[in-house]
Structure formats: structure tokens, C-alpha cells
Design a protein around this motif. Structure first.
Motif, PDB file in Angstrom:
ATOM      1  N   MET A   1       0.820  -1.201   0.000  1.00  0.00           N
ATOM      2  CA  MET A   1       0.000   0.000   0.000  1.00  0.00           C
ATOM      3  C   MET A   1       0.860   1.259   0.000  1.00  0.00           C
ATOM      4  N   ALA A   2       1.961   1.213   0.721  1.00  0.00           N
ATOM      5  CA  ALA A   2       2.846   2.374   0.766  1.00  0.00           C
ATOM      6  C   ALA A   2       3.411   2.678  -0.613  1.00  0.00           C
ATOM      7  N   ILE A   5       0.801   4.488  -2.583  1.00  0.00           N
ATOM      8  CA  ILE A   5       0.694   5.901  -2.186  1.00  0.00           C
ATOM      9  C   ILE A   5       1.824   6.707  -2.815  1.00  0.00           C
ATOM     10  N   GLN A   8       1.198   7.423  -6.505  1.00  0.00           N
ATOM     11  CA  GLN A   8       0.196   8.440  -6.792  1.00  0.00           C
ATOM     12  C   GLN A   8       0.821   9.832  -6.841  1.00  0.00           C
ATOM     13  N   ARG A   9       1.811  10.054  -6.003  1.00  0.00           N
ATOM     14  CA  ARG A   9       2.506  11.340  -6.002  1.00  0.00           C
ATOM     15  C   ARG A   9       3.340  11.494  -7.284  1.00  0.00           C
ATOM     16  N   HIS A  16       0.910  13.058  -0.610  1.00  0.00           N
ATOM     17  CA  HIS A  16       0.896  11.877   0.246  1.00  0.00           C
ATOM     18  C   HIS A  16      -0.179  11.977   1.330  1.00  0.00           C
ATOM     19  N   ALA A  19      -3.554  11.044  -0.143  1.00  0.00           N
ATOM     20  CA  ALA A  19      -3.665   9.614  -0.417  1.00  0.00           C
ATOM     21  C   ALA A  19      -3.786   8.820   0.879  1.00  0.00           C
ATOM     22  N   CYS A  20      -3.041   9.202   1.907  1.00  0.00           N
ATOM     23  CA  CYS A  20      -3.120   8.491   3.186  1.00  0.00           C
ATOM     24  C   CYS A  20      -4.492   8.663   3.816  1.00  0.00           C
ATOM     25  N   LEU A  23      -7.083   6.548   2.006  1.00  0.00           N
ATOM     26  CA  LEU A  23      -6.944   5.112   2.249  1.00  0.00           C
ATOM     27  C   LEU A  23      -7.057   4.746   3.724  1.00  0.00           C
ATOM     28  N   GLU A  27      -0.214   8.987   8.107  1.00  0.00           N
ATOM     29  CA  GLU A  27       0.821   9.600   7.290  1.00  0.00           C
ATOM     30  C   GLU A  27       2.200   9.352   7.886  1.00  0.00           C
ATOM     31  N   PHE A  30       3.437   6.059   6.722  1.00  0.00           N
ATOM     32  CA  PHE A  30       3.948   6.128   5.355  1.00  0.00           C
ATOM     33  C   PHE A  30       5.339   6.763   5.331  1.00  0.00           C
TER      34      PHE A  30
END
Length: 253
Positions: A1-2, A5, A8-9, A16, A19-20, A23, A27, A30
Motif C-alpha cells: 500500500m505504501a 501511495i 500516486q505522487r 501523500h 492519499a493516506c 486510504l 501519514e 507512510f
């Protein structure tokens, strides 16, 4: 999952934090994952991706995962083809298929005709020797076949025909056009072609007879009285010629 994320950036400019939050993860978790030192697994994956890239580029971009896997295993790597395929997909590497050109000539059971031009594809005057062939052209709408007749003196295309199928109709139409271009008087011209079945068909033999050409494929046995453009050399075994029965008058190229 990390990793998702982080992607996506990079790929979509999504922060971030956004996205965190979307989901439902912390943060700080992450950030801890992002700032951690690379593991042995990560290091091996990076080195494996570099090795795959090298083999792929050395092959000219033609090797797929099975052949790259064979190369890497010979180098001592223990890796499956599926893992290689996944890493290739992540890096945008796709094997390029080598297109093998297929000749349109199909060797028949009929005996080869004498090569009257003796592999000398030139002529000292117009309408001594013509050459014909058929070519496959790939288009967005499918294959297109082109038959041509060329005067070996001027390299002028005297006749051509196009169609969706490579058959005797194309070579017949091309020869008819060439004869009409020369005013219908083509006595004595040597016509040289490959040994494809189209040039050995009954239809092509009939059009040769119409323009007073003797088709060696049809077994007429009639010889040409027109001299060849160059001194004789060993005959070819992969081509055939047809000829008319009298010497042509010199016509404009």
C-alpha cells in the motif's frame, strides 16, 4: 500500500497526505516506510531490474521474459520468468517481434524455364527486355498486392495492377497495360519474371499468346530470336523468362 501511495505522487501529483487520508492510513506510518533504509529484497530487486534491462537492450529489444530468464540463469540468477515479466512490465519493456518477410513466389512442379536475360538486368535499347514481379504492401485496411512490368532499358514502369489477392489476374492486367503502353507492338520482347505460380498459369500463357509472347511455363518450346542484352553467363535456377518470336523495332523509352 505504501508503494501505491508513493506512485500516486509520482504519476498523478496526488499529495501523500491526501492519499493516506483517502486510504485510512497514518501519514507518519507512510513517512517511516518511505525513509527506511532499503532491505536486502529491495536491493536484489533493483539489481535484477538492471540486469534485465541490460540483456533486453543487448538483444535489440527483441528478447521476451523466457529468453531473458535463460540468459540470467546462465549468469547465476535464480529468478522465474513470471518475475522477469512483471519487472519488464513495470519498466515499460516489451519485446519487439521480428517480422519475417514472406516471399510471394511459390515453387511449382513445372520445370524451370531458361533464363533468357542471363542475369543481366539491363538492355541497350528499349523493349528488348522487360522484367515483372509482384509485391505485397501492408496497409491499415489489409494487404494490397502490386504487379509491375518494367523496361530494363529505361527502368520505366510500363504496366501495373493492384488487388486484394495475388493471382494471375494481376500479372495479366499488368502485362496488358505494358503492351498497350507500347502501342500493342511488343514482338521480340523478352519478359523475365520469378517462378511464381501466377506467371506459370494458363491465363498468363494466353495473354502472352495474344501479344505474340511464347510462355515457357506453358511448354510451348518456342525460342527467342532476340539477342540478350549482355554476353551469356551461367543460367539462373530461380527465375524464368518469356520471349516473343521476332526482333522488335527500336521504340522510344
Amino acid at each position: 500500500m505504501a508503494a501505491f501511495i508513493a506512485s500516486q505522487r509520482t504519476e498523478h501529483s496526488v499529495p501523500h497526505a491526501v492519499a493516506c487520508r483517502a486510504l485510512g492510513v497514518s501519514e507518519s506510518w507512510f513517512c517511516k516506510w518511505r525513509d527506511r533504509p532499503p532491505t536486502r529484497r529491495d536491493d536484489r530487486r533493483i539489481r535484477l531490474a538492471a540486469a534485465i534491462r541490460k540483456v533486453f537492450e543487448d538483444s535489440g529489444g527483441t528478447y521476451g521474459s523466457p529468453r531473458i530468464g535463460s540468459e540470467l540463469r546462465e549468469q547465476g540468477w535464480q529468478v522465474s520468468d513470471n518475475t522477469i515479466a512483471q519487472l519488464m512490465g513495470d519498466s515499460g519493456m516489451a519485446a519487439r517481434v521480428r517480422c519475417r518477410r514472406r516471399s510471394l513466389t511459390r515453387q511449382g512442379t513445372r520445370p524451370a524455364a531458361p533464363d533468357l536475360v542471363k542475369r543481366a538486368f539491363t538492355a541497350s535499347v528499349p523493349d528488348v527486355a522487360w522484367c515483372g514481379d509482384m509485391t505485397e504492401i501492408r496497409t491499415d485496411e489489409g494487404k494490397l498486392y502490386l504487379a509491375t512490368v518494367i523496361d530494363l532499358y529505361s527502368r520505366r514502369i510500363l504496366g501495373y495492377a493492384m488487388g486484394a489477392h495475388h493471382d494471375a489476374g494481376l500479372v495479366v492486367a499488368a502485362l496488358n497495360m505494358a503492351a498497350v503502353t507500347r502501342g500493342g507492338n511488343v514482338d521480340g520482347v523478352i519478359f523475365h519474371s520469378g517462378r511464381g505460380g501466377e506467371y506459370g498459369s494458363a491465363d498468363f500463357a494466353r495473354v502472352c499468346a495474344r501479344w505474340r509472347c511464347a510462355s515457357r511455363w506453358a511448354g510451348s518450346g518456342r525460342a527467342s530470336t532476340t539477342p540478350s542484352p549482355r554476353p551469356p553467363s551461367p543460367p539462373s535456377r530461380s527465375s524464368t523468362s518469356t520471349a516473343a518470336t521476332s526482333t522488335p523495332a527500336q521504340r522510344a523509352a
